[in-house]
Design a protein around this motif. Sequence first.
Motif, mmCIF file in Angstrom:
data_model
loop_
_atom_site.group_PDB
_atom_site.id
_atom_site.type_symbol
_atom_site.label_atom_id
_atom_site.label_comp_id
_atom_site.label_asym_id
_atom_site.label_seq_id
_atom_site.Cartn_x
_atom_site.Cartn_y
_atom_site.Cartn_z
ATOM 1 N N ARG A 206 56.490 64.070 28.925
ATOM 2 C CA ARG A 206 57.787 63.543 29.325
ATOM 3 C C ARG A 206 57.930 63.535 30.853
ATOM 4 N N ASN A 207 57.460 64.606 31.482
ATOM 5 C CA ASN A 207 57.594 64.691 32.935
ATOM 6 C C ASN A 207 56.639 63.756 33.664
ATOM 7 N N ALA A 208 55.572 63.383 32.993
ATOM 8 C CA ALA A 208 54.602 62.504 33.651
ATOM 9 C C ALA A 208 55.027 61.043 33.556
ATOM 10 N N MET A 209 56.088 60.775 32.809
ATOM 11 C CA MET A 209 56.430 59.384 32.499
ATOM 12 C C MET A 209 57.029 58.588 33.659
ATOM 13 N N ILE A 210 57.684 59.287 34.613
ATOM 14 C CA ILE A 210 58.402 58.543 35.665
ATOM 15 C C ILE A 210 57.501 57.592 36.450
ATOM 16 N N PRO A 211 56.380 58.068 37.022
ATOM 17 C CA PRO A 211 55.515 57.109 37.734
ATOM 18 C C PRO A 211 54.959 56.046 36.792
ATOM 19 N N VAL A 212 54.726 56.427 35.553
ATOM 20 C CA VAL A 212 54.179 55.461 34.594
ATOM 21 C C VAL A 212 55.186 54.338 34.338
ATOM 22 N N LEU A 213 56.470 54.730 34.201
ATOM 23 C CA LEU A 213 57.508 53.724 33.981
ATOM 24 C C LEU A 213 57.625 52.772 35.171
ATOM 25 N N THR A 214 57.520 53.337 36.389
ATOM 26 C CA THR A 214 57.594 52.498 37.584
ATOM 27 C C THR A 214 56.542 51.404 37.537
ATOM 28 N N ILE A 215 55.302 51.833 37.268
ATOM 29 C CA ILE A 215 54.195 50.879 37.241
ATOM 30 C C ILE A 215 54.412 49.852 36.128
ATOM 31 N N LEU A 216 54.893 50.342 34.985
ATOM 32 C CA LEU A 216 55.123 49.459 33.850
ATOM 33 C C LEU A 216 56.116 48.353 34.231
ATOM 34 N N GLY A 217 57.183 48.744 34.954
ATOM 35 C CA GLY A 217 58.176 47.758 35.385
ATOM 36 C C GLY A 217 57.561 46.735 36.328
ATOM 37 N N LEU A 218 56.749 47.241 37.288
ATOM 38 C CA LEU A 218 56.101 46.348 38.257
ATOM 39 C C LEU A 218 55.149 45.389 37.557
ATOM 40 N N GLN A 219 54.511 45.884 36.498
ATOM 41 C CA GLN A 219 53.474 45.077 35.865
ATOM 42 C C GLN A 219 54.027 43.844 35.181
ATOM 43 N N PHE A 220 55.302 43.909 34.802
ATOM 44 C CA PHE A 220 55.873 42.753 34.135
ATOM 45 C C PHE A 220 55.758 41.512 35.022
ATOM 46 N N SER A 221 55.994 41.705 36.322
ATOM 47 C CA SER A 221 55.909 40.553 37.223
ATOM 48 C C SER A 221 54.471 40.070 37.357
ATOM 49 N N PHE A 222 53.518 41.008 37.355
ATOM 50 C CA PHE A 222 52.114 40.596 37.403
ATOM 51 C C PHE A 222 51.738 39.819 36.147
ATOM 52 N N LEU A 223 52.267 40.290 35.023
ATOM 53 C CA LEU A 223 51.937 39.631 33.759
ATOM 54 C C LEU A 223 52.491 38.215 33.724
ATOM 55 N N LEU A 224 53.730 38.053 34.222
ATOM 56 C CA LEU A 224 54.313 36.711 34.240
ATOM 57 C C LEU A 224 53.510 35.783 35.137
ATOM 58 N N ALA A 225 53.112 36.307 36.307
ATOM 59 C CA ALA A 225 52.345 35.477 37.232
ATOM 60 C C ALA A 225 50.952 35.223 36.681
ATOM 61 N N GLY A 226 50.344 36.282 36.121
ATOM 62 C CA GLY A 226 49.022 36.130 35.549
ATOM 63 C C GLY A 226 49.025 35.110 34.434
ATOM 64 N N ALA A 227 50.163 35.026 33.730
ATOM 65 C CA ALA A 227 50.278 34.084 32.627
ATOM 66 C C ALA A 227 50.036 32.655 33.102
ATOM 67 N N ILE A 228 50.392 32.376 34.373
ATOM 68 C CA ILE A 228 50.207 31.023 34.895
ATOM 69 C C ILE A 228 48.749 30.601 34.770
ATOM 70 N N ILE A 229 47.844 31.528 35.148
ATOM 71 C CA ILE A 229 46.414 31.207 35.113
ATOM 72 C C ILE A 229 45.875 31.241 33.688
ATOM 73 N N VAL A 230 46.288 32.275 32.953
ATOM 74 C CA VAL A 230 45.772 32.419 31.591
ATOM 75 C C VAL A 230 46.186 31.232 30.720
ATOM 76 N N GLU A 231 47.420 30.762 30.922
ATOM 77 C CA GLU A 231 47.871 29.598 30.150
ATOM 78 C C GLU A 231 46.998 28.391 30.430
ATOM 79 N N LYS A 232 46.553 28.296 31.691
ATOM 80 C CA LYS A 232 45.725 27.159 32.063
ATOM 81 C C LYS A 232 44.379 27.225 31.334
ATOM 82 N N ILE A 233 43.807 28.429 31.232
ATOM 83 C CA ILE A 233 42.503 28.565 30.590
ATOM 84 C C ILE A 233 42.590 28.283 29.093
ATOM 85 N N PHE A 234 43.679 28.773 28.461
ATOM 86 C CA PHE A 234 43.779 28.653 27.011
ATOM 87 C C PHE A 234 44.570 27.418 26.569
ATOM 88 N N PHE A 235 44.858 26.539 27.500
ATOM 89 C CA PHE A 235 45.615 25.320 27.179
ATOM 90 C C PHE A 235 46.901 25.647 26.432
#
Lengths: 315, 276
Positions: free
Chosen positions: A232-261
Amino acid sequence: MLIYILKRLLSLGLSLVAASVVIFLAIEVMPGDAAQIMLGINASPDAVEALRQELGLNLSIYARYLSWVGGLLSGDFGVSYTYRVPVTEMIGDRVWLSFPMAIYALVLSTLIAFPIGIIAAAKRGSWADWLVMGGTQLGVAIPNFWFAMLAVQLLAIKYHWFSAGGFPGWENPFLAIRALTLPAFVLALPQASILARVMRSSLLDTLSEDFMRTARAKGNTRRQALVKHALRNAMIPVLTILGLQFSFLLAGAIIVEKIFFLPGIGSLIFTAISQRDLIVVESVVMLLVFAVILVTFVVDITYAVVDPRLRRKAR
Amino acid sequence: MMRAFKMPGFLIGFILAGIFVLAAAVSFFWTPDAVDTVDIVNKLHVPDAKNWFGTDHFGRDIFSMIMVGARTSIAVAIVAVGIGMGLGVPLGLAAAARKGSILDEVIMRTNDLIFAFPALLIAIMITAAFGASAVNAIIAIGIFNIPVFARLSRGAALSLWTRDFVLAARVAGKSPAHISFEHILPNILNLLIVQGTIQFSLGILAEAALSYVGLGAQPPTPSWGRMLAESQTMVSFAPHLALFPGMAIVLTVLGLNLMGDALRDLFDPKIRRDRA
């Protein structure tokens, strides 16, 4: 708590205004006149002028900005220059591909990262730890589009386990999820690697805390102490990264969508940019940025709920 | 610095990254084969003694193209990190020196704003606005690097401003700008080197991604990302086309990350003790 939320809301609003100005100006400087492009290079100047009038391109820059933002607020994203259909309609179906895919990837990333991060921390220095550290190091180094190419070649074309591209729609949820599995996995891999490393180091930090010794002294086994107190105590930094990753995933989706049509938001941006369909580019980029800012806001509020110290500090 | 070479992670990373830097440097004088001549007769050769990595659909030697492609990747990433450091570090130091001022507030909020834009999205918009080229890819990746370095240097500088040696410098009458560059900067240099290495590897990945979607270096300049894009339609019958450029990216990025991680452990005694 209320003051904290209000303050966050205010900064959310300011971020959105600032983002909209930046996006609007960025689109302004893009070369190419939309009316000219729509009518082709052989169009008569009169026709181009008439279309400019119709699209409102002759208005002052302030008027155009205000009408765009006003439209966004009332749910009217304008009409596509190229296809003459409302932008909301074009975004409509595609949102139901890109966002579920990003969320799917986030879930996969969590499912992969949490167990291996926890195992690596719990068995620090063991072969399992080395394997996780090496594997995750490789996971961040592999470009997702290259991995996608190889995965499609092997898993889709050779073994037919997954679909190689395209999206059948949500009528049959099983097929839809099957179509999104490989793209989501490709998207998740680097994020899962980062997340696993963060999980491991955060857990290692917590394991050396005094309260962990207390927990063991109270008679908890190593495993009990880990699950009940450290995680439980280790979760705070993990949650931060998880929140940040959503934006990477959305941006990454731009390229992945292109590959998978995949007909998602990312491929919409690409076609819109190449067709100079600026109103579509503007609105879609704004939508993505809005999603990112909103997630940041939710993460901030979650912290305050989890950790009362942050509430007081923010005042 | 010499201590770093005693760490296996750093050594492996240094060798991996070093190979590609060397390949890029050598490619200015010599490549096994010309990369800009079409030789259709020898197209799509599998790897053999003459063409170590095979040839592509124009009969160009892939080994040579990877050597020249290293040039593009490394140049783009280095300049992008340079932009990020050159602008980000002074901004971060200024924000820390005037903590709580309007300047600090403006700099940090602008940073937050840039962070709200997914990096790739900025890159796509910039290249869409000003045309696809290696230079625009550099600018796009560089912009994304600015807030990274600004945040890092502000955070690190803030903790230094409370230290006694900074107080002594202030008592001696030195200006905040003076203190920032003379006393703060040398003390955060380690952190900057670590972050610089990481951003360098991210830059290589970003350049590859942009080139892959056609927004990076334009033909005939060889680029790893574009080699992969071109190989996509042929990968089922000529997998070597996709294999080698991809491996080049992975190994370079892996090497830089290993170096960055090792340096972080070296510079941060706390981590070294706790996690070694």
